[in-house]
Design a protein around this motif. Structure first.
Motif, PDB file in Angstrom:
ATOM      1  N   TYR A 101       0.826  -1.209   0.000  1.00 24.75           N
ATOM      2  CA  TYR A 101       0.000   0.000   0.000  1.00 24.75           C
ATOM      3  C   TYR A 101       0.862   1.261   0.000  1.00 24.75           C
ATOM      4  CZ  TYR A 101      -3.674   3.272   1.368  1.00 24.75           C
ATOM      5  OH  TYR A 101      -4.551   4.326   1.405  1.00 24.75           O
ATOM      6  N   LYS A 135       2.438   2.447  -3.325  1.00 24.73           N
ATOM      7  CA  LYS A 135       1.589   2.945  -4.408  1.00 24.73           C
ATOM      8  C   LYS A 135       1.708   4.468  -4.512  1.00 24.73           C
ATOM      9  CE  LYS A 135      -0.168  -1.008  -5.600  1.00 24.73           C
ATOM     10  NZ  LYS A 135       0.069  -1.599  -6.934  1.00 24.73           N
ATOM     11  N   LYS A 194      -2.004   7.605  -4.691  1.00 27.47           N
ATOM     12  CA  LYS A 194      -2.945   7.652  -3.578  1.00 27.47           C
ATOM     13  C   LYS A 194      -3.547   9.046  -3.445  1.00 27.47           C
ATOM     14  CE  LYS A 194      -0.366   5.905  -0.240  1.00 27.47           C
ATOM     15  NZ  LYS A 194       0.798   5.310  -0.869  1.00 27.47           N
ATOM     16  N   VAL A 249      -7.554  -0.688   7.971  1.00 27.65           N
ATOM     17  CA  VAL A 249      -7.231  -0.848   6.563  1.00 27.65           C
ATOM     18  C   VAL A 249      -8.236  -1.817   5.949  1.00 27.65           C
ATOM     19  CG1 VAL A 249      -5.559  -2.706   6.950  1.00 27.65           C
ATOM     20  CG2 VAL A 249      -5.409  -1.333   4.878  1.00 27.65           C
ATOM     21  N   ALA A 309      -9.026  -3.716   2.178  1.00 28.20           N
ATOM     22  CA  ALA A 309      -8.428  -3.995   0.874  1.00 28.20           C
ATOM     23  C   ALA A 309      -9.205  -5.081   0.153  1.00 28.20           C
ATOM     24  CB  ALA A 309      -6.967  -4.422   1.032  1.00 28.20           C
ATOM     25  N   ALA A 360      -7.846  -0.264  -2.131  1.00 22.39           N
ATOM     26  CA  ALA A 360      -7.546  -0.308  -0.703  1.00 22.39           C
ATOM     27  C   ALA A 360      -7.651   1.096  -0.126  1.00 22.39           C
ATOM     28  CB  ALA A 360      -6.147  -0.878  -0.452  1.00 22.39           C
ATOM     29  N   ARG A 378      -6.972   3.281   3.850  1.00 30.78           N
ATOM     30  CA  ARG A 378      -6.518   3.236   5.243  1.00 30.78           C
ATOM     31  C   ARG A 378      -7.066   4.453   5.971  1.00 30.78           C
ATOM     32  NH1 ARG A 378      -0.281   2.493   6.406  1.00 30.78           N
ATOM     33  NH2 ARG A 378      -0.193   4.399   5.176  1.00 30.78           N
ATOM     34  N   ILE A 395      -6.202   4.267  -2.656  1.00 31.04           N
ATOM     35  CA  ILE A 395      -5.544   4.149  -3.950  1.00 31.04           C
ATOM     36  C   ILE A 395      -6.480   4.679  -5.016  1.00 31.04           C
ATOM     37  CG2 ILE A 395      -4.526   2.569  -5.635  1.00 31.04           C
ATOM     38  CD1 ILE A 395      -3.843   0.717  -3.310  1.00 31.04           C
TER      39      ILE A 395
END
Length: 335
Positions: A46, A49, A52, A120, A122, A152, A154, A173
């Motif tokens: 994560y 990436k 985001k 989180v 996902a 995903a 968070r 994301i």
């Protein structure tokens, strides 16, 4: 990272417009080394990436019920299994409105990192691979494909509850190149996009350039402060954490730890005390790069004015003390 709660449900859906279905787990996952490894791998994937976005919750409503369920969970009016089941059912409903959406395993993990609590979520998919068994046979092996993680989010639960005006306690994301396939996932969380990491980081870098420019620093001092900024912002980006301007200010100047922070406040750059970092923006700031017609040039920014000079009138670059390997190639070519 201690795990407080975790569970997995499954949404069955193909990107063909057919209705989706659910398989809901009726109990939380038991603590295990495998679960800890999954969380560590998920967080690493994560954080890596670059695409985001950051934001905050919509006001709770029928269209955006997620934050209400999450509040009930924190108030212990809803257990983790019930919360995750309601959320997964909502995700399934939103998936059905997107022909491109693909089902998968929906993972919920509530964990702590230091004094901060996170949730989180996902959407995970499997990939086929091969392995060598204990009997030294080659066999098919199916495993979670974290490298292709693209759905995903968070939520910083601590920040959400302690700072009512915060705008960056959710990250998720975002689809690349304007793709809208992931919009349903953002709407599932009920997230309003707040800060733009690239724009915020570029504003920070501009503020830093203005600050050191007005200070008229010696080259060594400028290089040291630039390295401190780059190292901290890049480290925060790798860890998926925000850049705390006051902390950054202390790293840039230990003798006057608030100097840069106060400069930003007084100049009114419009930056919040904490901003989401963009690793690519920092990388571009630290290097000059250009490529055209078979010529490729790249060098660190601090070398400009030292070993690299630009003559604007002649539109030419002068490079002093070029790499020895390059010099040897040029000499060999002359022979």
């Amino acid at each position: 990272m201690p795990i407080d709660n975790s569970i997995v449900h499954q949404i069955h859906k193909k990107p063909d417009g057919q209705p989706a279905s659910l398989t809901l787990r009726d109990a939380e996952l038991a603590a295990s080394e495998a679960l800890e490894q999954l969380l560590a791998g998920l967080i690493e994937a994560y954080n890596s990436k670059p695409n985001k976005a950051w934001g905050y919750f919509h006001e709770e409503s029928g269209a955006y019920p997620f934050s209400g369920w999450l509040q009930q969970l924190l108030d212990q009016e809803l257990d983790f299994v019930g919360f995750s089941a309601k959320a997964t059912e909502q995700l399934k409903t939103l998936m059905e409105s997107s022909n491109l959406a693909l089902g998968g395993h929906v993972l919920f993990i509530r964990y702590r990192q230091g004094m901060t609590a996170f949730l989180v979520i996902a959407l995970l998919h499997h990939t086929e691979g091969v392995t060598v068994t204990d009997d030294l046979d080659v066999a098919a092996a199916r495993h979670l494909d974290l490298s292709s993680l693209n759905m995903a989010a968070r939520i910083n639960l601590t920040e959400w509850k302690q700072n009512a005006s915060a705008k960056n306690y959710i990250s998720f994301i975002r689809g690349r190149s304007g793709k809208r396939v992931s919009d349903y996932f953002r709407d599932f969380i009920g997230c309003v996009e707040g800060s733009n990491p690239e724009e915020e980081t570029n504003t920070l870098l501009q503020a830093f350039s203005d600050y050191v420019g007005e200070a008229e620093l010696e080259p060594d001092a400028l290089k040291q402060k630039t390295k401190a900024l780059s190292g901290y912002v890049s480290s925060q980006a790798r860890q998926g954490e925000q850049v705390a301007l006051e902390e950054l200010s202390g790293l840039i100047d230990e003798e006057q730890p608030r100097a840069f922070y106060d400069y930003i406040r007084h100049k009114d750059y419009g930056l919040a005390p904490e901003i989401p970092p963009d690793k690519r923006a920092v990388s571009n700031f630290m290097r000059f790069y250009g490529k055209a017609d078979g010529l490729s040039i790249s060098f660190e920014a601090h070398l400009l004015g030292e070993r690299v000079e630009y003559d604007e009138s002649e539109d030419a670059l002068l490079i002093k003390h070029p790499p020895k390997g390059l010099i040897q190639q040029l000499r060999n070519k002359k022979r």
